[in-house]
Structure formats: structure tokens, C-alpha cells
Design a protein around this motif. Structure first.
Motif, short mmCIF file in Angstrom:
data_model
loop_
_atom_site.label_atom_id
_atom_site.label_comp_id
_atom_site.label_asym_id
_atom_site.label_seq_id
_atom_site.Cartn_x
_atom_site.Cartn_y
_atom_site.Cartn_z
N MET A 60 0.84 -1.20 0.00
CA MET A 60 0.00 0.00 0.00
C MET A 60 0.88 1.26 0.00
O MET A 60 0.61 2.22 -0.73
N LEU A 61 1.97 1.25 0.78
CA LEU A 61 2.87 2.40 0.81
C LEU A 61 3.54 2.58 -0.55
O LEU A 61 3.64 3.71 -1.05
N ALA A 62 3.94 1.48 -1.17
CA ALA A 62 4.55 1.56 -2.51
C ALA A 62 3.57 2.15 -3.51
O ALA A 62 3.95 2.96 -4.36
N LYS A 68 2.66 9.23 -6.45
CA LYS A 68 3.41 10.49 -6.29
C LYS A 68 4.45 10.62 -7.41
O LYS A 68 4.61 11.69 -8.00
N MET A 69 5.15 9.53 -7.72
CA MET A 69 6.16 9.57 -8.77
C MET A 69 5.53 9.81 -10.14
O MET A 69 6.09 10.51 -10.98
N GLN A 70 4.35 9.25 -10.37
CA GLN A 70 3.65 9.48 -11.64
C GLN A 70 3.31 10.96 -11.79
O GLN A 70 3.45 11.53 -12.86
N GLU A 71 2.88 11.58 -10.70
CA GLU A 71 2.58 13.02 -10.73
C GLU A 71 3.86 13.80 -11.03
O GLU A 71 3.85 14.74 -11.83
N TRP A 77 4.58 18.62 -9.54
CA TRP A 77 5.29 18.35 -8.28
C TRP A 77 4.39 18.48 -7.06
O TRP A 77 4.51 17.72 -6.12
N HIS A 78 3.58 19.47 -7.02
CA HIS A 78 2.87 19.81 -5.79
C HIS A 78 1.36 19.56 -5.89
O HIS A 78 0.59 20.17 -5.17
N LEU A 83 -0.81 13.42 -0.01
CA LEU A 83 0.27 12.49 0.27
C LEU A 83 0.53 12.30 1.77
O LEU A 83 0.57 11.16 2.25
N PRO A 84 0.70 13.35 2.55
CA PRO A 84 0.95 13.13 3.99
C PRO A 84 -0.17 12.35 4.66
O PRO A 84 0.10 11.45 5.46
#
Length: 133
Positions: A60-62, A68-71, A77-78, A83-84
Motif C-alpha cells: 500500500m505504501l509503494a 506520487k512519482m507518476q505526478e 510536483w505539488h 500524500l501526507p
């Protein structure tokens, strides 16, 4: 995210003065008698309590970080404001202890430094150094 356990061999003489004999980078955790079981079991339990973070679902964390990496790859970036909160949820509502923050439970461990007692030892040591100069 790792830790290392050291074993300190100390000899206590007839005047109750401790003498450091050696420091082991890989101390034996073998247990040969009742005292070994009592001491080493407690040490292992307390060490893991301090060193191990909260349990979580790695898949789930991955997944959260993949999103996030796809974004990021799309040049956004933001954009992932969640995410948090997503990471917090994956960790079961428990945030990992930040560097330098004392663990909430120390078991039978005692913090030596930094502490009020340690500051007093440093003060005395520094005073002795300045007298001998």
C-alpha cells in the motif's frame, strides 16, 4: 533504517570500580542459563521496542509513492496534497519517530546522553581540563 547492537564486557573490581574489557560489534545472543535468558530476552525486547517502527502494508505504501512519482513525471510536483494523509493512513495512524526524538518507552534502557546527569559530567570534566592546562 537500521541499528547496530554492541556488547560491552565490563569487569567490576573489589572496590566496585568498573573496567571496560572490550566492546563487541556482534555480541553473542546465545543463552546458556537462566540469567542469560532473563537478561538477553529483556534486552532484545527493549531494543526492538525502540528500534522498530510501526507495522504497515508495504504494498500500500509503494502504491502511494508510485502515484506520487507518476505526478512528478508529469511535471506536477505539488499536486498531491493528500500524500501526507495517505502515508499517515498506511502507517495505521502512527507517525514514525523523528530523528532525535526520544522513544516513548525505553524498557530497562536509560538515556545517558544527552541528559542532566551527562551535562554535569561534562562540566566536571571540562573544569578538570582547565585546571590541568
Amino acid at each position: 533504517n537500521s541499528f547496530e547492537l554492541f556488547g560491552f564486557d565490563v569487569l567490576i573490581d573489589a572496590d566496585l570500580k568498573p573496567w571496560l574489557i572490550e566492546v563487541n560489534a556482534s555480541p553473542s545472543l546465545g543463552r546458556d542459563n537462566d540469567l542469560d535468558y532473563r537478561i538477553k530476552d529483556a534486552m532484545i525486547r527493549d531494543t526492538l521496542r525502540i528500534a522498530v517502527g510501526p507495522a504497515y502494508d508495504r504494498d500500500m505504501l509503494a502504491s502511494v509513492f508510485r502515484r506520487k512519482m507518476q505526478e512528478k513525471l508529469k511535471g506536477r510536483w505539488h499536486t498531491d496534497k493528500a500524500l501526507p494523509a495517505n502515508v499517515f493512513n498506511v502507517l495505521g495512524g502512527k507517525a514514525p519517530r523523528e530523528f532525535g526524538v526520544m522513544p516513548s518507552e525505553l524498557g530497562d534502557y536509560q538515556r545517558i546522553a544527552p541528559s542532566a546527569a551527562w551535562e554535569e559530567v561534562l562540566k566536571i570534566r571540562n573544569e578538570k581540563k582547565s585546571v590541568h592546562r
